[in-house]
Write a protein that holds these residues in place. Structure first.
Motif, PDB file in Angstrom:
ATOM      1  N   GLN A   1       0.391  -1.039   0.153  1.00  0.00           N
ATOM      2  CA  GLN A   1      -0.309   0.134  -0.073  1.00  0.00           C
ATOM      3  C   GLN A   1       0.365   0.918   0.052  1.00  0.00           C
ATOM      4  O   GLN A   1       0.757   1.676  -0.618  1.00  0.00           O
ATOM      5  CB  GLN A   1      -0.891  -0.029   1.698  1.00  0.00           C
ATOM      6  N   LEU A   2       2.325   1.175   1.276  1.00  0.00           N
ATOM      7  CA  LEU A   2       2.810   2.782   0.659  1.00  0.00           C
ATOM      8  C   LEU A   2       3.565   2.906  -0.463  1.00  0.00           C
ATOM      9  O   LEU A   2       3.546   4.225  -0.816  1.00  0.00           O
ATOM     10  CB  LEU A   2       3.886   1.950   2.057  1.00  0.00           C
ATOM     11  N   VAL A   3       3.718   1.685  -1.417  1.00  0.00           N
ATOM     12  CA  VAL A   3       4.757   2.024  -2.591  1.00  0.00           C
ATOM     13  C   VAL A   3       3.607   2.259  -3.736  1.00  0.00           C
ATOM     14  O   VAL A   3       4.036   3.211  -4.129  1.00  0.00           O
ATOM     15  CB  VAL A   3       5.486   0.454  -2.919  1.00  0.00           C
ATOM     16  N   GLY A   4       2.594   1.929  -2.629  1.00  0.00           N
ATOM     17  CA  GLY A   4       1.461   2.722  -4.180  1.00  0.00           C
ATOM     18  C   GLY A   4       1.352   3.688  -4.327  1.00  0.00           C
ATOM     19  O   GLY A   4       0.601   4.994  -5.399  1.00  0.00           O
ATOM     20  N   PHE A   5       1.477   4.310  -2.738  1.00  0.00           N
ATOM     21  CA  PHE A   5       1.170   5.527  -3.182  1.00  0.00           C
ATOM     22  C   PHE A   5       2.086   6.336  -3.827  1.00  0.00           C
ATOM     23  O   PHE A   5       2.377   7.587  -4.490  1.00  0.00           O
ATOM     24  CB  PHE A   5       1.767   6.374  -1.615  1.00  0.00           C
ATOM     25  N   GLY A   6       3.539   5.972  -4.308  1.00  0.00           N
ATOM     26  CA  GLY A   6       3.977   5.501  -5.528  1.00  0.00           C
ATOM     27  C   GLY A   6       3.532   6.374  -7.035  1.00  0.00           C
ATOM     28  O   GLY A   6       3.895   7.536  -7.925  1.00  0.00           O
ATOM     29  N   ARG A   7       2.669   5.718  -7.058  1.00  0.00           N
ATOM     30  CA  ARG A   7       2.043   6.343  -7.848  1.00  0.00           C
ATOM     31  C   ARG A   7       1.186   6.508  -8.319  1.00  0.00           C
ATOM     32  O   ARG A   7       0.219   7.101  -9.554  1.00  0.00           O
ATOM     33  CB  ARG A   7       1.651   4.637  -9.210  1.00  0.00           C
ATOM     34  N   PHE A   8       0.573   7.827  -7.717  1.00  0.00           N
ATOM     35  CA  PHE A   8      -0.890   9.031  -7.322  1.00  0.00           C
ATOM     36  C   PHE A   8      -0.883   9.641  -8.187  1.00  0.00           C
ATOM     37  O   PHE A   8      -0.925  10.061  -8.617  1.00  0.00           O
ATOM     38  CB  PHE A   8      -0.993   9.389  -5.859  1.00  0.00           C
ATOM     39  N   PRO A   9       0.309  10.031  -8.641  1.00  0.00           N
ATOM     40  CA  PRO A   9       0.782  11.188  -9.495  1.00  0.00           C
ATOM     41  C   PRO A   9       0.058  10.716 -10.710  1.00  0.00           C
ATOM     42  O   PRO A   9       0.097  11.549 -11.432  1.00  0.00           O
ATOM     43  CB  PRO A   9       2.605  11.825  -9.615  1.00  0.00           C
TER      44      PRO A   9
ATOM     45  N   SER B   1      -1.578   7.942 -11.396  1.00  0.00           N
ATOM     46  CA  SER B   1      -3.213   6.954 -11.382  1.00  0.00           C
ATOM     47  C   SER B   1      -4.464   7.596 -10.309  1.00  0.00           C
ATOM     48  O   SER B   1      -5.001   7.369 -10.416  1.00  0.00           O
ATOM     49  CB  SER B   1      -2.670   5.652 -10.438  1.00  0.00           C
ATOM     50  N   LYS B   2      -3.865   8.684 -10.015  1.00  0.00           N
ATOM     51  CA  LYS B   2      -4.535   9.528  -9.103  1.00  0.00           C
ATOM     52  C   LYS B   2      -5.590   8.722  -7.973  1.00  0.00           C
ATOM     53  O   LYS B   2      -6.914   9.302  -7.495  1.00  0.00           O
ATOM     54  CB  LYS B   2      -6.053   9.945  -9.787  1.00  0.00           C
ATOM     55  N   GLY B   3      -5.085   7.661  -7.702  1.00  0.00           N
ATOM     56  CA  GLY B   3      -5.994   7.079  -6.415  1.00  0.00           C
ATOM     57  C   GLY B   3      -6.562   5.580  -6.835  1.00  0.00           C
ATOM     58  O   GLY B   3      -6.814   4.547  -6.613  1.00  0.00           O
ATOM     59  N   ARG B   4      -6.357   5.682  -8.406  1.00  0.00           N
ATOM     60  CA  ARG B   4      -7.448   4.749  -9.211  1.00  0.00           C
ATOM     61  C   ARG B   4      -5.909   3.543  -9.511  1.00  0.00           C
ATOM     62  O   ARG B   4      -6.024   3.836 -11.454  1.00  0.00           O
ATOM     63  CB  ARG B   4      -8.103   5.237  -9.972  1.00  0.00           C
ATOM     64  N   LEU B   5      -5.770   2.864  -9.550  1.00  0.00           N
ATOM     65  CA  LEU B   5      -4.180   2.104  -9.740  1.00  0.00           C
ATOM     66  C   LEU B   5      -4.882   1.378 -10.636  1.00  0.00           C
ATOM     67  O   LEU B   5      -5.514   0.441 -10.531  1.00  0.00           O
ATOM     68  CB  LEU B   5      -3.747   1.102  -8.368  1.00  0.00           C
ATOM     69  N   THR B   6      -3.876   0.764 -11.876  1.00  0.00           N
ATOM     70  CA  THR B   6      -4.056   0.145 -13.264  1.00  0.00           C
ATOM     71  C   THR B   6      -3.345  -0.819 -13.598  1.00  0.00           C
ATOM     72  O   THR B   6      -2.588  -1.388 -11.946  1.00  0.00           O
ATOM     73  CB  THR B   6      -3.771   0.894 -14.582  1.00  0.00           C
ATOM     74  N   ILE B   7      -3.839  -2.385 -14.152  1.00  0.00           N
ATOM     75  CA  ILE B   7      -2.810  -3.181 -14.141  1.00  0.00           C
ATOM     76  C   ILE B   7      -1.230  -2.633 -14.528  1.00  0.00           C
ATOM     77  O   ILE B   7      -0.405  -2.438 -13.757  1.00  0.00           O
ATOM     78  CB  ILE B   7      -3.243  -3.993 -15.069  1.00  0.00           C
TER      79      ILE B   7
END
Length: 252
Positions: free
Chosen positions: A95-103, A105-111
């Protein structure tokens, strides 16, 4: 493209000032910012990362003015890891590492986002820990998770403010090896604030040495690792000897 600072200054008071600093950090490899406490290393790094306003001057990263470029654009060019991290501890590593994708994904993680997250976790050897909560990790494991978060952002420029803090020697060495790999294998430009000049000499391509808010020296480790240069920067007697893997600073 490089990171350029032109007449950059930050005034905290009449007696505490940073700059004006004019310098260029070439893209590629690892550049270490070194110097005594209060030299201005972290201030310069956080101004490059637009986490701290500059008073005067200009900073560009890959040709983008960090003051005027939209945040969403900057966040896809550079990523920053500060010393102080205040994430809620009941997050898992993934979950923490997923924050790196926010710019992106804007919180909607894709494949595609999940792929970058997994690659960063694997790169930092955290695969077996990705479902653990942060408060279940050792200090070294937690620090690796924060670095994985930054790498997952997938930016060309990675800024790290003293990522070796609170790490013992073994984990500090492991961290520097992984950051070196990020530069060499992933093509990232890593700019890192370090306290240990020997770590800087061994793992970096360039060293930017600061003192009293000014850049005193900027060059290769061989150019910086000299008795007279280090003694002047750190205000203590330092002798540079030739170690098995290059120059070493000995304090006495």
């Amino acid at each position: 493209m490089s990171i350029t600072l032109t007449d950059v200054a930050k005034d905290y008071s009449s007696s505490v000032k940073i700059g004006p600093v004019t310098t260029e950090i070439q893209s590629g490899g690892v550049t270490a910012l070194v110097g005594p406490n209060g030299a201005g290393k972290s201030t310069i790094l956080t101004m490059i990362g637009r986490l701290l306003d500059i008073d005067t001057g200009e900073i560009t990263v890959a040709g983008h003015d960090v003051v005027n470029t939209p945040s969403k654009t900057i966040a896809k060019i550079l990523s920053v890891l500060r010393q102080e991290n205040h994430f809620v501890t009941r997050l898992t590593v993934r979950q923490l590492v997923g924050f790196g994708r926010f710019p992106h994904s804007k919180g909607r993680l894709t494949i595609g986002d999940e792929k970058y997250i997994s690659e960063a976790i694997d790169f930092l050897n955290l695969t077996d820990l990705e479902d653990r909560y942060l408060d279940q990790l050792s200090g070294g494991q937690r620090q690796r998770a924060y670095v994985a978060m930054v790498l997952a952002q997938n930016t060309d420029y990675v800024l790290l403010d003293e990522p070796l803090n609170n790490l013992d020697m073994q984990h500090a060495v492991q961290m520097m090896k992984q950051l070196r790999r990020a530069a060499d294998e992933l093509g990232r430009t890593v700019v890192i604030v370090l306290h240990d000049i020997n770590f800087a000499a061994h793992y970096s391509d360039k060293i930017l040495a600061m003192k009293d808010g000014q850049v005193i020296e900027h060059g290769t480790p061989r150019e910086i690792m000299r008795d007279d240069v280090l003694t002047s920067i750190f205000n203590t007697d330092i002798q540079v000897i030739e170690g098995p893997n290059g120059p070493l600073a000995v304090y006495y």
